[in-house]
Structure formats: structure tokens, C-alpha cells
Design a protein around this motif. Sequence first.
Motif, PDB file in Angstrom:
ATOM      1  N   LEU A  57       0.689  -1.288  -0.016  1.00  0.00           N
ATOM      2  CA  LEU A  57      -0.172  -0.055  -0.137  1.00  0.00           C
ATOM      3  C   LEU A  57       0.917   1.322   0.050  1.00  0.00           C
ATOM      4  N   VAL A  58       2.117   1.128   0.199  1.00  0.00           N
ATOM      5  CA  VAL A  58       3.103   2.472   0.310  1.00  0.00           C
ATOM      6  C   VAL A  58       2.905   3.262  -0.967  1.00  0.00           C
ATOM      7  N   HIS A  59       2.586   2.760  -1.996  1.00  0.00           N
ATOM      8  CA  HIS A  59       2.793   3.658  -3.170  1.00  0.00           C
ATOM      9  C   HIS A  59       1.385   4.136  -3.389  1.00  0.00           C
ATOM     10  N   GLU A  60       0.482   3.873  -2.802  1.00  0.00           N
ATOM     11  CA  GLU A  60      -0.910   4.106  -3.010  1.00  0.00           C
ATOM     12  C   GLU A  60      -1.291   3.571  -4.176  1.00  0.00           C
ATOM     13  N   PRO A  61      -1.398   2.431  -4.432  1.00  0.00           N
ATOM     14  CA  PRO A  61      -1.937   1.709  -5.478  1.00  0.00           C
ATOM     15  C   PRO A  61      -3.242   1.745  -5.832  1.00  0.00           C
ATOM     16  N   ALA A  62      -3.970   1.832  -7.033  1.00  0.00           N
ATOM     17  CA  ALA A  62      -5.483   1.914  -7.354  1.00  0.00           C
ATOM     18  C   ALA A  62      -6.005   0.524  -6.969  1.00  0.00           C
ATOM     19  N   VAL A  63      -5.244  -0.627  -7.149  1.00  0.00           N
ATOM     20  CA  VAL A  63      -5.797  -2.055  -6.970  1.00  0.00           C
ATOM     21  C   VAL A  63      -4.603  -2.894  -6.340  1.00  0.00           C
ATOM     22  N   VAL A  64      -5.237  -3.572  -5.342  1.00  0.00           N
ATOM     23  CA  VAL A  64      -4.290  -4.381  -4.433  1.00  0.00           C
ATOM     24  C   VAL A  64      -5.004  -5.766  -4.518  1.00  0.00           C
TER      25      VAL A  64
ATOM     26  N   ARG B 114      -7.246  -1.058   5.525  1.00  0.00           N
ATOM     27  CA  ARG B 114      -6.336  -0.249   4.930  1.00  0.00           C
ATOM     28  C   ARG B 114      -6.740   0.161   3.449  1.00  0.00           C
ATOM     29  N   ILE B 115      -7.304  -1.140   2.787  1.00  0.00           N
ATOM     30  CA  ILE B 115      -7.535  -0.725   1.348  1.00  0.00           C
ATOM     31  C   ILE B 115      -8.780   0.223   1.340  1.00  0.00           C
ATOM     32  N   ARG B 116      -9.683   0.187   2.360  1.00  0.00           N
ATOM     33  CA  ARG B 116     -11.301   0.802   2.159  1.00  0.00           C
ATOM     34  C   ARG B 116     -10.822   2.232   2.545  1.00  0.00           C
ATOM     35  N   SER B 117      -9.812   2.595   3.355  1.00  0.00           N
ATOM     36  CA  SER B 117      -9.431   3.849   3.879  1.00  0.00           C
ATOM     37  C   SER B 117      -8.794   4.531   2.828  1.00  0.00           C
ATOM     38  N   ALA B 118      -7.922   3.816   2.117  1.00  0.00           N
ATOM     39  CA  ALA B 118      -7.177   4.189   0.926  1.00  0.00           C
ATOM     40  C   ALA B 118      -7.892   4.632  -0.263  1.00  0.00           C
ATOM     41  N   GLY B 119      -9.140   4.360  -0.317  1.00  0.00           N
ATOM     42  CA  GLY B 119      -9.915   4.070  -1.544  1.00  0.00           C
ATOM     43  C   GLY B 119      -9.296   3.403  -2.684  1.00  0.00           C
ATOM     44  N   ALA B 120      -8.730   2.520  -2.282  1.00  0.00           N
ATOM     45  CA  ALA B 120      -8.205   1.407  -3.306  1.00  0.00           C
ATOM     46  C   ALA B 120      -9.298   0.248  -3.660  1.00  0.00           C
ATOM     47  N   ILE B 121      -8.951  -0.656  -4.486  1.00  0.00           N
ATOM     48  CA  ILE B 121      -9.706  -1.674  -4.788  1.00  0.00           C
ATOM     49  C   ILE B 121      -9.124  -2.744  -4.272  1.00  0.00           C
ATOM     50  N   GLY B 122      -9.740  -3.672  -3.627  1.00  0.00           N
ATOM     51  CA  GLY B 122      -9.093  -5.066  -3.335  1.00  0.00           C
ATOM     52  C   GLY B 122      -9.651  -6.263  -3.931  1.00  0.00           C
ATOM     53  N   ILE B 123      -8.995  -7.153  -4.140  1.00  0.00           N
ATOM     54  CA  ILE B 123      -9.405  -8.379  -4.759  1.00  0.00           C
ATOM     55  C   ILE B 123      -8.635  -9.501  -4.093  1.00  0.00           C
ATOM     56  N   LEU B 124      -9.620 -10.523  -3.442  1.00  0.00           N
ATOM     57  CA  LEU B 124      -8.897 -11.643  -2.651  1.00  0.00           C
ATOM     58  C   LEU B 124      -9.134 -12.842  -3.213  1.00  0.00           C
ATOM     59  N   VAL B 125      -8.317 -13.521  -3.570  1.00  0.00           N
ATOM     60  CA  VAL B 125      -8.373 -15.046  -4.030  1.00  0.00           C
ATOM     61  C   VAL B 125      -8.245 -15.919  -2.620  1.00  0.00           C
ATOM     62  N   THR B 126      -9.141 -16.478  -2.407  1.00  0.00           N
ATOM     63  CA  THR B 126      -8.954 -17.575  -1.048  1.00  0.00           C
ATOM     64  C   THR B 126      -9.840 -18.749  -1.246  1.00  0.00           C
ATOM     65  N   HIS B 127      -9.164 -19.859  -0.587  1.00  0.00           N
ATOM     66  CA  HIS B 127     -10.114 -21.146  -0.438  1.00  0.00           C
ATOM     67  C   HIS B 127     -10.938 -21.043   1.061  1.00  0.00           C
ATOM     68  N   SER B 128     -10.497 -19.879   1.965  1.00  0.00           N
ATOM     69  CA  SER B 128     -11.125 -19.975   3.066  1.00  0.00           C
ATOM     70  C   SER B 128     -12.446 -19.133   3.154  1.00  0.00           C
ATOM     71  N   ARG B 129     -13.658 -19.548   3.846  1.00  0.00           N
ATOM     72  CA  ARG B 129     -14.909 -18.642   3.674  1.00  0.00           C
ATOM     73  C   ARG B 129     -14.713 -17.940   4.848  1.00  0.00           C
ATOM     74  N   VAL B 130     -14.039 -18.200   5.969  1.00  0.00           N
ATOM     75  CA  VAL B 130     -13.909 -17.313   6.908  1.00  0.00           C
ATOM     76  C   VAL B 130     -13.043 -16.012   6.534  1.00  0.00           C
ATOM     77  N   ALA B 131     -12.155 -16.315   5.412  1.00  0.00           N
ATOM     78  CA  ALA B 131     -11.356 -15.108   5.076  1.00  0.00           C
ATOM     79  C   ALA B 131     -12.193 -14.345   3.925  1.00  0.00           C
ATOM     80  N   ALA B 132     -12.923 -14.909   3.087  1.00  0.00           N
ATOM     81  CA  ALA B 132     -13.824 -14.296   2.170  1.00  0.00           C
ATOM     82  C   ALA B 132     -14.799 -13.365   2.761  1.00  0.00           C
ATOM     83  N   ALA B 133     -15.390 -13.797   3.888  1.00  0.00           N
ATOM     84  CA  ALA B 133     -16.596 -13.056   4.488  1.00  0.00           C
ATOM     85  C   ALA B 133     -16.031 -11.721   4.885  1.00  0.00           C
ATOM     86  N   ARG B 134     -14.609 -11.522   4.854  1.00  0.00           N
ATOM     87  CA  ARG B 134     -14.393 -10.172   5.450  1.00  0.00           C
ATOM     88  C   ARG B 134     -14.423  -8.984   4.006  1.00  0.00           C
ATOM     89  N   ALA B 135     -14.454  -9.595   2.904  1.00  0.00           N
ATOM     90  CA  ALA B 135     -14.756  -8.657   1.925  1.00  0.00           C
ATOM     91  C   ALA B 135     -16.041  -8.174   1.699  1.00  0.00           C
TER      92      ALA B 135
END
Length: 236
Positions: free
Chosen positions: A155-162, A186-207
Motif C-alpha cells: 500500500l505504500v505507493h498508494e496503488p489503485a488496485v490491491v 487499509r484498502i478501504r481507507s485508501a480508496g483502493a480496490i481490493g481483490i482477494l483470492v482464497t479457499h477460506s470462507r472465513v477469509a472471504a467473509a471479510r470482503a
Amino acid sequence: MLYVENLCKRFDGTFDQPLFELVSLALAPGETVAIMGESGVGKSTLLNCLAGLEPVDGGRIRLHDQDLTRLGEDAFALLRRRAFGFVFQAFHLLPHLTLAQNVAVPLWLLDQDEALADRRARTMLQQVGLGARADDWPRHLSGGEMQRVAIARALVHEPAVVLCDEPTGNLDPERATGVLDLLFARIRSAGAIGILVTHSRVAAARADRILRLTRHGLVADPSADEAPRPVAAAQE
């Protein structure tokens, strides 16, 4: 805004065996999405295609009205350094660099002034709760702490997509929860776009949304938890 329109990726560039096709997605700044799916369906490949690390065989990717699929390799590489951040399952920290230096790497690649890069890196480490350890070495950190450094670097370089590929796969459940809450906050506060690939439903539920990648596109996950997503970063 990030728009993906009818993206297609075929096995070894063949014309008759799509790994996936008709993949479409629209995301606004501050929005996060989790992508799940069967093993081998191409989730990590999809992230690579979005970042221009693998070619696509059809469709378009647009970021802020720029058609990324029309960029040449060199132009996409420059855009990737500026507009994309990456968080992986393996932390990929450089052992011969301090934490501040690890976080500053994306800024160095953008030819940022060294003193300014150091200040920005230390500020990011402060934001992920590791400001006092900026001059430590990666070998002194726990797995959760190393992933926090990786988040700061992404996030340090303020990317548009993470882009996040199984970022908590090497963490125990308690630390994984804290890391994901921090990452998405951090993604939300920076106004970035976050895409998470995961097998974990617990992890996915954070999106904000959960989608499932199939051979014929992205579909809404029917069993997605509709509970409110956490917005505050948990401390490890």
C-alpha cells in the motif's frame, strides 16, 4: 473504477479449451471482493491476468477508463509498478533489508527520492502497528508480523488496485483474522480496490462481496455470509 469485461483465458493459448471465459466484474474505489472456486479453476491465473503478468485470450480490463489489454508489455509493466499492489501467501520479504527498506521497495522502483521513500515506509509501518520496529530484520518477526509488513509494502505507493492471493494461508486462524481486518481496513481507507483470492470462507467473509469463479464466469456465491464486514483493523 475497475471494469473486467468478458475476460477469457485458454489453456496454453488454444482456441477450444478455456480455463475460464465470460469473466466480468466492476469494482469502485474502496470496494473489496473475495473470489473463491474449485482448485484449478484459474483463480490465481485471473489475478495474474488482471495485473498483466499473463496474457488474456479475449475480453477487456479497464482501469479508470484506460484499456489495459491494449497496453504493450513495457507500458503495462510501468503501470503495474504504479497502480498495483500485491499481497501473497508467501510474504516475499527480502531478508537482507530492514522492515523499512522492504516497505520502500515499490517506491524505489518508481524512482522515489530515497529520504522521502524512507519516511513514507516508516509511516506505513506505523499504520500497521510496526513503527517501532522499522529497523528490525524480517527474521525477527512472527508470521503475522511479516504479513503486516507485506501489507504496508503493498500500500505504500498508494496503488489503485490491491491483489491478494491467499494472503493468510500461512497464518493460524487468530492471526489470519487480524491480518485480514487490517488489510481490508487499509484498502478501504485508501480508496483502493481490493481483490482477494482464497479457499477460506472465513477469509472471504471479510470482503464486501463473495464471488465464485467458474469456467463460464463469475457468479454470486449463494452461501455468502451477509453479516456486516469489519471496518476497523484488529491488533495482533
